[in-house]
Each structure stands twice: as C-alpha cells, then as structure tokens.
Design a protein around this motif. Sequence first.
Motif: not given
Lengths: 406, 494
Positions: B40, B44, B138-143, B152-154
């Motif tokens: 990610s 980014r 985490a907000g752009e970790t999709s798998y 979904r990660c946070r």
Amino acid sequence: MLTYHELLAAASTDAALRRRRRLQPAGGPGDKLFPPTYPSEEKNGPPRHVFETRRIDKQDVTCVLIDSVQSQANRLEEALLEAAKAQRIRLPRVVVEFSRSGLNSVPDISSLDAPHRIFDAILRDSLLDGMPFRESGIGERVRQAKSHDATAILEVSPTALLFGAWNSTGEGGGLGAKFARAIVSEIVGVGVPVEEVADRQGEITLRSAGRRTGSRIDPLGILRSVEVYKGEKGWDISENKAGKKAKKVRPSEINHGNIAPSVEPLGVTCDYALQVSVITLAGLRRLRFGGDGTRDAAARTYLAALGLLALAECDAQGHALRSRCDLVCEGEAPLELVRFDGSTKPIELNLDGAREIYRKAFDAASSAGFNFTDELRLEPQDKLVHIVRESQHKALSDEGGESETA
Amino acid sequence: MLALEIEWLAGVCVATRTPADGAPEWPPQPDRVFSALVASWAARGEKSMERAALEWLERLDPPCLEAADVKPRTIVTAYVPPNDAKVTDIRILPERRRRQPRQFPASVILADPGTAHLRIVWEAEPDEEHLAALQALAGETSYVGHSSALVRCRFVISAGRQGTELKPDATRSAPYPGRLAELEVLHRRHVEQADAAARPRPALLAQESGSTEGPDMPESVFGRDWIVFAHAQGQRPDLRAAAVIGRTMRAALMTTYPGPIPEWLSGHTADGKPSLDPHLAVIPLANAGYPWSDGSLMGVALVLPRALETHWAEARTPQDFEDRQAFDQALAALAEADRDGLARLKLGRWGCWEIERQGADLMPTLRPFRYCAASRIWSSLTPIALDRHPKSQGAGRFAEAAAIIAAGCPRIGLPEPARVVAHKHAAVAGAPSAWPAGGSPAWQGWARPNALAHRPLFHATLEFSKPVAGPIILGAGRFFGLGLYLPTGEGAGA
C-alpha cells in the motif's frame, strides 16, 4: 436510491460495497442443483463438489461451492458484454473479429472473454490497422501502464481494472504490471445434506447425500459383444479397413451401444444459495491515473459504478450457471456500504439506478479528461486464421484432432 | 496497545502457509500483513512519513495474534488457462487453451460479518503522526493473501482484549528491523532486473514446525521450505534413478551458482574432503504411499539444511541476504528461458527429464508437508544405503542392517528409534524393492553414483518412542535422495 455523488464520496472514504443475496433453484426451493465438480485426489476416484462449513446465524452449517470467484468473474463480464452489445451501455473494450476473416464458426473474442483480458495473447498478436496490437500506439500505452498510472487501460478496457489483469508476457519475462481484482463474487449453497465417508487413506471426507444417475439406451440396440475395430482411419467392422494400429474396441468406444446405469453422489439440495459480492473501494484507491485528485476520484468512481452495473446486469440476465444449475433471486438484496469500523449502511440500487449511475460516472470520467475508446476492433493475423481453417478442415474430414490434456 | 483489525469481507481467507506445503494459512502472520502494508505504501507513492511509520512498526517486538475460528475449505485442483500460447498455435484460442492445475487453499471464517476476524496486537502506542500514517496505509490495503481475499483493515488503540470471540494464536513470523528495506531491494531486483526469483521468504521468528508439534519434538537437520520441481513433459524417469537425479541436479546447480560454490551445496570442504555438516539434499517426490500408487516419479525437491534455512530466513546481515539471492539466481538459471522455462536434467541412460519449478499450488504428491508431518512410525520410500556392510548372513543380516540404520538417526538429529525392521521390500505402496529378484538384469536395480555403488540397500520401518518431525532422510545416500521416509503411523495427536 444511491446517487453518483454518494458513490463518489464512498469511493474516497469507505472500505467496500457488499451485497449478500439469496437465490433459489429455478425449479423452486428444494429442487436439486448441480454445483461444479472437481477431480478426486485418488487415482480413478469419483469427481466431487467443494464443501465447507460456514457460520450462519451463529450455527455451523455445511455449505457447498456453487460458483467460484473465477467463474463469477466470467459471468459478470459476460453480462456486461451482453449489455454493451445490446447497446444498453457504452463499454470500452477491444475485440478481435474473426468474422471479418471469413471464420464464421469462431466467435469474436473481446477483452471481456479472452482468458487474460486486455493482456491475452490473442489480443496481443492481433492486428490494429495492419500492425500487431502490442506495437501500436494504443497497445504500447497499455503495455506500459502501471498502478500509478492506469489511464491507458481505463480508457481501452476498464473491466481489466475491475476484474484484475496481469501482463504476464510483459517486459522482463513475465514481470509486467499486475492489477489486483476490485470485485469478488461467489455463490455457495447453504444447508446441504452430506454424508461422511472414509477415503482410501482413512481420512473422513464429505460427499453429497444427493445422487446423480446416468445411462444410455441405444435406439439401435447394438450389443456390447459386437466386434468393432478402431484405427487411424476411424472405425470399421474389419481390422484391415480401420487403418494402421487398429485394435478391437467395444461399441461404446465409438459412441454406440448401451451405457449401464450409474449412480454417483453428486448434485445437492440446499436451504438457499447465497451470493456474496464485494467491491473493494480501498482497492480502487490504490489505482492512480497520472493526474490530480479529481481525475483519480472520477476514475475510481467510474470503476465502482461499473462493478455495481455488472452485478445488476447479471441479476437481470439470470443465473444459468450450468446444466441443472439455474438460480433465481429470492427477494430484494440491499447493498451495504462497509465502513472501516465494520459498520454498514444499507443502500438501495436497482438495475435502472445502476445504469444511470454508470452513465453519470462515464460522463464524469470523460469530463475529467479520460478519452474512452468504444469498441476497438482488431483483425486476427493471417497465420492464426490459417491454422484455424486447417483445424476445421481436418475436423470435418474426420482426420481427428488432438485431445486437450491438463 | 496498538491493534490492527482485519475483516475478510467475503468471509473466506485464501492464503497458503508456505509456498511448499499447500495447506491454508490461518491466521495470516504479521510478516504477510506487513508486506501488504508495504505494498500500500508503494502504491501511495512511497511517502516518507508513511515509511517512518512502517520502520517504527518493524522495530517493535513481535505482536500477538487473536483470531477467529476457521474451517478449511476442501482443497481441489482447478485448471486455469496460461497465456503463453503463440499465434501460430491453435491452442491460442480460448476453447483450445491447455490448462494448468492450480489449487487455492482457503479457510472459511466462522465469524459474523462486520466483526474483526483477526487482531494483530503490539505492546506499543504510536504517536499521532505514525498512527495517521499507518491508518492511511490500512485504508488502502484491500487484500491479505490471494487477491480474491478482500479485506477491510484499520488500526485502533486498544486497552486490552475486547471480550470478543477471537482466541489467542501463535505468532510464527513477524517483521524485524530492516524488513522494509529488504522488501524494497527484492522488489527492485524483481522488476528492474527481471529476477523472478527475487521474492521475500517468510520472516520466521523461530524454527518452523508442523501444526502438531510441541516445543520439544525432535526434528531432523533437514529444512522444510523445499524448492519443488514437477515433471513437466516428455519422458518420466523411473524412481530407481533417484540418486542419479540427485547427483545431476546438484551438478547443475553448481554450474549455475554465481561465485564460489559453498560447502552446503557441494557437500565438500574447501580442501575437497566430504563435509561433516548437513548439506543440500535432492529427493524424489513419487506417487507412493496411497493404496493405488504406482511409484511414478512426480517431481524432485531441493532440501536445505534446517540451520541454513533458519539463518537465511532471519537474514540479519547483507551477506546472508546476498547468499540467499545467489542460490535463487542459481535456481532461476536452471530453467532454459528459450524453452518455456523448463529445466532439463540429462540422466544418461535414464534419459532427459524436463521439469518445471513449482509455486504455491502443489499437487498432494509434491507437498513437503506430506514428508514433514510428525509421526511415531516412519517407512522408507527409497531404500537406505547403509553406512557399512553387515557382516551377518541370513536373518541376522536384516537385524544387523536394522541396527546400522538405527545408529544413523542421531547423525541427522533424531533419537535412535525404539524399534527398526529392515526388509527387502518397502512398506510404502508403490515403492520399488531395495533390490530386484535374483537373476534380474542390473538396470532393474537402484541406480547409484560410484561412491554409493557398493553400499547395500535396505528398506526399513522406524518406530520411535514418541513422535518426531520430518523430513527423515537416512543413510549414506541421504543427500542423493536415498533413505527418504514417509510418516506412516500415529502422529502427535492432530
């Protein structure tokens, strides 16, 4: 009803869109379904379904895989292609036209039905204005596309960014760009009666409690004991006339004669089928398009809208998955917007709404500077046309073809 | 405490534990999740503040895991079309495309949607800047796992266990200082130098062990992160050519190895004497051990010494890293790029064997886990070349052979078995006997290099007083694939 601006906002801030939809057999609840079969791990073992346990309403329930992620992706692509061919939507895509070469038996192959999508070998080696696609201006831009600038792919074949694509024959021996899928859908049957059996290694495995029967009654009444020979010239009642390497075979090996009845533990019934579909907004945010935030947001929202449209079109066209596996929707299935804290918000969206949002998203992306192609038409190379014609000729002359091996 | 919550949005996690064993991995380990965050970060634009946050994270002590229960999905083989057909080949058409077998091991998560399925918890709290940066990643970790395992990660600041249904689970591999830099270097080589072998290995915390093992379970000197090659096409040699294959493969690797050949590869010290330390073993993978097995040779595996495997997994120094990369380069060079990436082993009278390096999706007969699982009873698949000749005759010869075999176990790090039964025939279905029937031509026996030509061969079954972990490869031919065992009895209570 979901609006374009709500989708635009969600694409910037939320985790995913998800839908959990119930389906039933077209023959009504309780009718038998035939999920896909997979080869056994045992030598000469029977084919089998894929079983699993899921937690549904706090109970562990036996389920069966009815349509895999890969298969659902193909069906969603088919639904979009159908809608595009019927001119209900504008959908950029690349098409190799075999019909223009006089090969009417070979359907046109598009970037939605080629196995490797925009990077498939068929497209790569077909011609655009007389030049191999990969060497054309557009083809070069597609080859050079990366996740930090996926503009070329969005403009030419946006479904590749939605369903995932990999330039596996790209530069450096297969190290070309990879675009992870942004949509996942899978159908499982919930509440499936099963039997536990021990396999030859003593391990307990599950098999369906359902049964599939098979048999054939030969209308010609040809008996198994009749002598037939099969060789290089086909089959004959004389060993010499069958050609070289002729050997005696049973009539069933030349598709005559009866086939004794068989009973296999295949086919299932279930309480209902569950389709779980997810569009990852987090995944779409990893894609960039070489411009500013507005441009990127427009592209990502467009892809999200394309995913929603795919689901809606697939529903509308029906879920005829395979022989004896037709499903119909059971009731409404609201979408839910999944936030990062796990909370969800229900969203209403029907087919008309999905098409409307898609149109708006397409226009917004165009306004943001993307130059979408419509249907980019390629010609197959002469050498490919030649070998297809030769294969057809041989098949018609009964010279036989090669059987495919895994 | 800092916690990373992950929910698999479709309720299924598709991930394998290691590329070799094919079993589904659950829960995904922190090093895998760290790699996803790094991906990610790269997507980014490699922001410096986010880099600082990742470097802060990798310096922390290994985190704890809290995971939901899962049940594995049936592992089946699917057939997928490759993309290597040429335009002059009718198989370029979709319906004619050949199919390659692939497996997608998966775990179905027994938890409700909307809840965290995995929490990775560090005993530390980031400052606001680091937390914001980590949250953005985490907000752009999709798998996590296969690309179909959408998540979904946070990150959250957590006071302690949340009273959830998640249960503590073992942490086996986690990032360490320098891991981010290592991933960067590997990625750059992968892309810029087209080095397909430049891939990160699991960041093992401790010795990788099977799921049924306790901390005190004896294990051999051989590693478990095998490099597997499968039969690709053409003539398939007989299993009795195993030792010739082993010798040929080792010689081929020594030819392709960049730089001075290390002792663990050649099996010899710098002054040409046989090495006393464990070195690379080359073992056959056969269709054997099932009731209908026919002993067909399915592939071959390279087995590193366990100590070397661990050393490389930790890779604390640039030299460790370079040594590991050199081996990967040697492996990559085995495949002839102009012939569909296959490696060819010229085996003399046994023909030429065309093999292809395998990734994560392995057929059951190729999975290392099959040979590495813990068991009390083990049976030989390939015969053991005894370290010395038995002096006894008749029935006493078998008893003496059993004693010689038993004495060889400590040499590979295992205790002496409680009981050994030596025999001409194997207890493993499909395995050829140790020697052919009287009067048979010589070619029906096991082929051996000159150094082993006069060593007597016996099959044997070992019974230990308590389970031991594999792989077990015994005797004078152990580095050439002779003396390979399969677990055939009760395990450790899995």
